[in-house]
Design a protein around this motif. Sequence first.
Motif, PDB file in Angstrom:
ATOM      1  N   SER A 168       0.323  -4.744   3.593  1.00 30.06           N
ATOM      2  CA  SER A 168       0.837  -3.635   4.386  1.00 30.06           C
ATOM      3  C   SER A 168       1.251  -4.114   5.766  1.00 30.06           C
ATOM      4  N   ILE A 214       0.828  -1.207   0.000  1.00 24.53           N
ATOM      5  CA  ILE A 214       0.000   0.000   0.000  1.00 24.53           C
ATOM      6  C   ILE A 214       0.864   1.260   0.000  1.00 24.53           C
ATOM      7  N   ASP A 215       1.986   1.228   0.714  1.00 29.84           N
ATOM      8  CA  ASP A 215       2.860   2.402   0.823  1.00 29.84           C
ATOM      9  C   ASP A 215       4.180   2.118   0.117  1.00 29.84           C
ATOM     10  N   SER A 274       1.695   5.724  -4.124  1.00 31.96           N
ATOM     11  CA  SER A 274       0.633   5.021  -3.420  1.00 31.96           C
ATOM     12  C   SER A 274       0.417   3.673  -4.094  1.00 31.96           C
ATOM     13  N   ARG A 334     -10.363   2.662   1.589  1.00 29.87           N
ATOM     14  CA  ARG A 334      -9.624   2.651   0.310  1.00 29.87           C
ATOM     15  C   ARG A 334      -9.539   1.243  -0.266  1.00 29.87           C
ATOM     16  N   ASP A 348      -6.944   0.561   9.034  1.00 34.69           N
ATOM     17  CA  ASP A 348      -6.351   1.856   8.683  1.00 34.69           C
ATOM     18  C   ASP A 348      -6.674   2.258   7.246  1.00 34.69           C
ATOM     19  N   TYR A 349      -6.923   1.284   6.391  1.00 35.91           N
ATOM     20  CA  TYR A 349      -7.164   1.547   4.965  1.00 35.91           C
ATOM     21  C   TYR A 349      -8.475   0.942   4.476  1.00 35.91           C
TER      22      TYR A 349
END
Length: 122
Positions: free
Chosen positions: A84, A55-56, A61, A94, A90-91
Amino acid sequence: MELRCLIVDDSPHFLAAARGLLEREGMRVVAVASNGDDAVRLVVELGPDVTLVDIDLGQESGFDVVRRLTSETGLAPATVIVVSTHAEEDYADRISASRVAGFLPKTRLSVPAIRDVLGLTA
């Protein structure tokens, strides 16, 4: 059925560790990439069965990379898993809005977990 996997992550340490783990468990890691441009090129060249995208990715992104992979290469969203070190919560928004098969925490990465996310039987 042996799955062919592409791993996209900006950490050389994680790429090496994940590749070693998945290959020991019987998955064929066909390539690794550290950015979106390399990931797009490798998907076109190799046509992996599953693509794991962090993800990061530092400057990028992972969600943007997933969008590129599915729109520029025709990669089926059902073959993409985002990963991740962060918690799924946390996501969550998305992830659910993205065209991916699902999410795996890096700490749970394994061939059985990947097969489960993809909806494949063991």
